[in-house]
Write a protein that holds these residues in place. Structure first.
Motif, short mmCIF file in Angstrom:
data_model
loop_
_atom_site.label_atom_id
_atom_site.label_comp_id
_atom_site.label_asym_id
_atom_site.label_seq_id
_atom_site.Cartn_x
_atom_site.Cartn_y
_atom_site.Cartn_z
N GLN C 232 -24.54 47.28 -13.66
CA GLN C 232 -25.55 46.38 -14.21
C GLN C 232 -25.77 45.24 -13.22
OE1 GLN C 232 -27.35 46.47 -17.35
NE2 GLN C 232 -28.45 44.87 -16.27
N THR C 233 -27.02 44.95 -12.94
CA THR C 233 -27.31 43.79 -12.08
C THR C 233 -27.83 42.66 -12.97
OG1 THR C 233 -29.60 44.42 -11.63
CG2 THR C 233 -27.91 45.33 -10.18
N ARG C 294 -16.08 40.01 -17.10
CA ARG C 294 -15.62 41.18 -17.85
C ARG C 294 -15.29 42.35 -16.94
NH1 ARG C 294 -18.66 41.54 -23.69
NH2 ARG C 294 -18.27 39.38 -24.25
N ASN C 295 -15.61 42.23 -15.67
CA ASN C 295 -15.18 43.26 -14.72
C ASN C 295 -13.65 43.36 -14.74
OD1 ASN C 295 -17.66 44.17 -13.69
ND2 ASN C 295 -17.75 42.55 -12.16
N ALA C 299 -15.07 45.68 -19.18
CA ALA C 299 -15.79 45.58 -20.45
C ALA C 299 -17.21 45.05 -20.26
CB ALA C 299 -15.03 44.68 -21.43
N ALA C 300 -17.72 45.12 -19.04
CA ALA C 300 -19.09 44.65 -18.79
C ALA C 300 -20.04 45.71 -19.31
CB ALA C 300 -19.31 44.44 -17.29
N PHE C 301 -20.84 45.34 -20.30
CA PHE C 301 -21.70 46.36 -20.90
C PHE C 301 -23.08 46.39 -20.24
CE2 PHE C 301 -24.06 43.31 -23.40
CZ PHE C 301 -23.13 42.35 -23.79
N CYS C 302 -23.75 47.48 -20.47
CA CYS C 302 -25.09 47.67 -19.91
C CYS C 302 -26.08 46.83 -20.72
CB CYS C 302 -25.45 49.15 -19.99
SG CYS C 302 -27.18 49.51 -19.63
N CYS C 303 -27.02 46.22 -20.02
CA CYS C 303 -28.02 45.40 -20.70
C CYS C 303 -29.43 45.99 -20.56
CB CYS C 303 -28.02 43.98 -20.15
SG CYS C 303 -26.42 43.20 -20.33
N GLY C 304 -29.48 47.22 -20.14
CA GLY C 304 -30.78 47.88 -20.05
C GLY C 304 -31.41 47.69 -18.69
N ILE C 384 -19.58 48.26 -13.94
CA ILE C 384 -19.55 47.16 -12.97
C ILE C 384 -20.70 46.20 -13.23
CG2 ILE C 384 -19.93 46.62 -10.52
CD1 ILE C 384 -18.23 49.08 -9.88
N GLN C 385 -20.37 44.94 -13.27
CA GLN C 385 -21.41 43.92 -13.29
C GLN C 385 -21.53 43.43 -11.85
OE1 GLN C 385 -23.62 42.79 -15.47
NE2 GLN C 385 -24.37 41.31 -13.99
#
Lengths: 148, 89, 608
Positions: C232-233, C294-295, C299-304, C384-385
């Motif tokens: 996720q960026t 959260r890396n 636990a870094a979630f996808c934000c679309g 990955i964030q």
């Protein structure tokens, strides 16, 4: 019965399981077999897609399995597809030359199974190697995808 | 300066808290109220040693005054009631 | 010539640079965090045991409960912020074997799909996104990068009243995909795209997401690690409101035409700038701090939008979900007494009905699917964030749109809390559970925020204090905890202002309460497409509760001032303390009122 079958699935020309000349390398990295040396029957009936019914769209991705989805081919080639033959309401796909499969490929198989089931056909994947069978079993897809 | 501008808000908040605290304490000195005066009656509340000593000191002072005749029995009674009901200062 | 929009004036803007990691700052944060937690526990212990005003339990208990719930948030934030673990950046991928085990199969260059999901946005707006996607560079010419416009609005020319998205796609020479229904909203749209494409990696973009040229170069390298399912960026909004000089606003509002007066106003107020990011859209705190840290916990979630995914990961998840659903149904069937033929027919019907769903059909499909992927015990997928901004997007331009968007997030996350609580999901590690739960917990915040807003008002009209204590024990416990908490958060969010975020955290209480109510009632969470156009709707209905609370607060203050002047006020110190508290609340609440009535001034925007 075959006549009935052919009458029902008129566009289908096949009377035997087609073994596609798939552009893959084998375990031993042997060179790709030449499609031009295939029998005239196969080159005549070699299809890019399956025509199961008259309504089937030639670009319908659910009706064909592109082999490069299964084991990451380097290029898109008309030969890189698995055609099937329908005998007595069962559609057979020969996995003789398929050495591995990934999740995307399995998803294609599921979609194909469902699509044909909608048409009233069952699907059977034949000559599936042990590795692929293990993968299917590990994902508990053995009840959905019929392999032998 | 702009690089550290993110610190303005937390600094402002801390200073405001400190100022509010100082103001409340000052107001209490000038105009005492019930705030901080009433003992919280809980089963677990305990009197500290300091409070106990304070209370003892106040009681001793009261009894001495009564004994010396500086206060009469009514005053003694009222003050004793007050001391026993209020927390030690 | 491209159609001009309001955001064209912001083309010059460049994103921020990510805050660099600093191990000493991290150590300091960890030390201060432990102190904060210790002081917080001491404070709450004293609050519950020694400070309750037994004569006003109706007041004391709700406040101490609110403080306790708020402290739980603090602890979860500290766990979230505990450490940094930015992944190592690696060069972009060339061949499939670098990211997948092809098991002696023939290797080939990877294929990348770029999905631009659209529904009803202005087609010329989407054109900007397409053009920027086409500008994405990659060092390997044989890597096939295909752009697809996923048009859920079916604007292919069939309806002459609608704009023609297909025509734009054809003009820009990109692929155009539609489906004949909208089942599953965006998740369904992506499902359709995955069925019709074959990229090994795929990028998800919204209609307004414009990638920077190095997007793919900077993100594909992470997939060398076979466990990485998505990257996720940060979503960066390049059209947030610029700061305005207070003097300019005063001059324009008061219609000051006299030059001398105007100059005087400028002299006094000229250095003060307000209204920067008035809608609180800047998500830097979320991406550069919360999600990035959260890396460490995976636990870094996808934000679309702005994310890139491994197709194999989502397809694996889709297959597992598919099998899981069938198993559940079959086990239910086996319990019932049905004959074999009927059973067979039912199984067939189930198989036909069940779909392969890569992204969960849900209003918050991104976080939901992320949770499920993280919970995959067998694959142990990682996320990955990415730290740097690699794309830009448009933000909401009025309070109404802002609330609709955030209400959807709230309802979606709360729905997950009630249906698939992360604390109960097997497969998630404890740290992952805490991180996901803290996201959901934050949407319950209006419950205690409302109490914090109403407490000063309750004091002003009842003249009862929620706290009684020996001497000034209250400040002895309260002050160190609050100061330490503030310092800890400042260190944790080093480099990023939390002012606007804090204001909106409080100001959002009403619509978030409505979201909780909605979900508890069982109302289905709808997916509303956020308008990308600029509108200046006066959203009075959204700010009415804020106005009421501010009015009550001011009335309360005035009433208490009256009592003081007449010598009838029993606790003036309490009045001072609550007035300060009230002023903080009013400042926080006023931001949404200002945002509701905000319009850009005639003064030209200053270049940054």
């Amino acid at each position: 019965m075959i006549n009935t079958l052919l009458a029902n699935f008129a566009p289908l020309r096949l009377t035997a399981i087609l073994i596609l000349n798939i552009n893959i390398t084998t375990m031993e990295n042997k060179p790709i077999p030449d499609t031009k040396n295939k029998s005239s029957n196969e080159s005549d009936v070699y299809l890019k897609n399956l025509r199961l019914t008259e309504t089937l769209n030639v670009n319908d991705s659910k009706s064909k399995i592109r082999a490069n989805e299964l084991f990451q081919m380097s290029n898109d080639h008309p030969a890189d597809e698995l055609a099937g033959v329908c005998i007595e309401d069962v559609h057979y796909y020969d996995f003789k030359n398929v050495q591995s499969i990934n999740n995307t490929g399995l998803a294609s198989l599921i979609d194909l199974t469902k699509y044909l089931l909608q048409k009233g056909l069952k699907v059977q994947f034949v000559n599936v190697n042990e590795k692929i069978k293990e993968k299917i079993t590990a994902l508990e897809l053995d009840k959905v995808l019929q392999c032998s | 300066m702009k690089k550290y501008s993110f610190l303005f808000k937390p600094l402002f908040y801390i200073l405001s808290l400190a100022f509010a605290t100082w103001l409340v304490i000052k107001i209490e000195e000038v105009r005492p109220s019930d705030f901080g005066q009433t003992e919280t009656k809980t089963p677990n509340s305990r009197i500290t040693k300091e409070e106990l000593l304070n209370r003892k000191k106040n009681l001793r002072t009261l009894f001495r005054e009564f004994k010396e005749g500086k206060i009469d029995s009514t005053q003694f009674d009222n003050k004793l009631t007050f001391l026993l009901e209020a927390p030690a200062n | 010539m491209l159609k001009q929009f309001y955001f064209n004036q912001f083309e010059y803007r460049r994103p921020y640079k990510a805050i660099s990691e600093n191990k000493y700052r991290t150590l300091l944060f960890q030390f201060l965090s432990i102190l904060t937690i210790a002081l917080g526990i001491a404070y709450l212990n004293w609050r519950w045991r020694y400070s309750l005003n037994l004569d006003a339990l109706w007041f004391s208990v709700p406040l101490v409960v609110a403080e306790t719930l708020s402290f739980i948030s603090t602890v979860m934030i500290i766990i979230n912020f505990w450490s940094n673990s930015d992944p190592e950046k690696t060069p972009p991928i060339h061949y499939l074997s670098e990211i997948e085990d092809i098991q002696n199969g023939k290797d080939r260059p990877i294929r990348i799909d770029i999905f631009i999901a659209s529904y009803n946005e202005d087609v010329e707006l989407v054109r900007y996104s397409i053009i920027d996607a086409k500008k994405a560079i990659y060092p390997y010419d044989d890597v096939h990068i295909q752009i697809h416009v996923l048009d859920d609005g079916r604007r292919d020319g069939r309806d002459p009243l609608k704009e023609n998205m297909k025509k734009v796609a054809e003009e820009e020479n990109v692929n155009y995909l539609i489906r004949e229904h909208n089942q599953g909203y965006k998740a369904g749209n992506l499902k359709n795209a995955l069925e019709n494409t074959n990229g090994d990696l795929f990028v998800i973009l919204d209609a307004d997401t414009r990638v920077f040229p190095e997007f793919l170069i900077n993100t594909t390298g992470y997939f060398r690690k076979r466990k990485v399912a998505w990257v996720q960026t940060p979503q960066w909004f390049y059209d947030t409101t610029a700061p305005e000089k207070l003097s300019s606003i005063i001059n324009s509002k008061l219609l000051i035409s006299n030059k001398k007066i105007s100059r005087l106003v400028d002299f006094i107020f000229g250095k003060v700038e307000i209204n920067e990011d008035i809608f609180g859209n800047e998500p830097r705190l979320f991406y550069d701090v919360i999600l990035r840290k959260r890396n460490f916990h995976n636990a870094a979630f996808c934000c679309g939008a702005g994310s890139i995914h491994r197709r194999e990961a989502v397809m694996n998840h889709a297959i597992k979900s598919f099998v899981q659903q069938i198993k559940i149904f079959e086990s239910n069937l086996s319990k019932s007494k049905i004959d074999i033929n009927e059973l067979h027919n039912l199984k067939k019907a189930l198989l036909l009905e069940q779909e392969l769903i890569p992204f969960k059909f849900h209003a918050s499909e991104d976080i939901y699917t992320s949770m499920m992927l993280h919970a995959d015990k067998e694959n142990r997928w990682e996320s990955i964030q990415h730290s740097e901004v690699e794309c830009k997007m448009l933000s909401t331009q009025d309070v109404d749109s802002w609330i609709k968007q955030h209400q959807r997030y709230a309802e979606g996350s709360l729905d997950i809390a009630f249906k698939d609580n992360p604390l109960l999901i097997k497969g998630l590690s404890l740290r992952q559970k805490i991180c996901y739960f803290s996201t959901i917990w934050s949407y319950f915040a209006p419950l205690w925020i409302l109490i914090f807003l109403l407490c000063p008002i309750a004091f002003f009209f009842s003249l009862s204090l929620p706290v009684k204590a020996y001497s000034f024990d209250f400040f002895k416990y309260f002050l160190p905890f609050q100061i330490m908490n503030t310092i800890t958060i400042a260190i944790g969010c080093w480099g990023i202002s939390t002012r606007r975020g804090d204001q909106y955290y409080i100001s959002s209480f009403w619509f978030m309460l409505m979201a909780i109510y909605s979900v508890i009632r069982g109302k289905k969470v709808k997916f509303n497409v956020t308008p990308k156009d600029k509108g200046f709707a006066k959203s009075t209905q959204h700010i009415l509760p804020h106005i009421i609370i501010i009015a009550l607060s001011i009335t309360g203050i005035l009433y208490n001032v009256y009592l003081i002047l007449w010598g009838h006020h029993p606790v003036i110190s309490g009045f001072a303390a609550n007035t300060f508290w009230c002023l903080f609340n009013i400042t926080a609440l006023s931001i949404m009122i200002r945002a509701a009535y905000w319009k850009p001034t005639e003064v030209k925007e200053q270049l940054i």
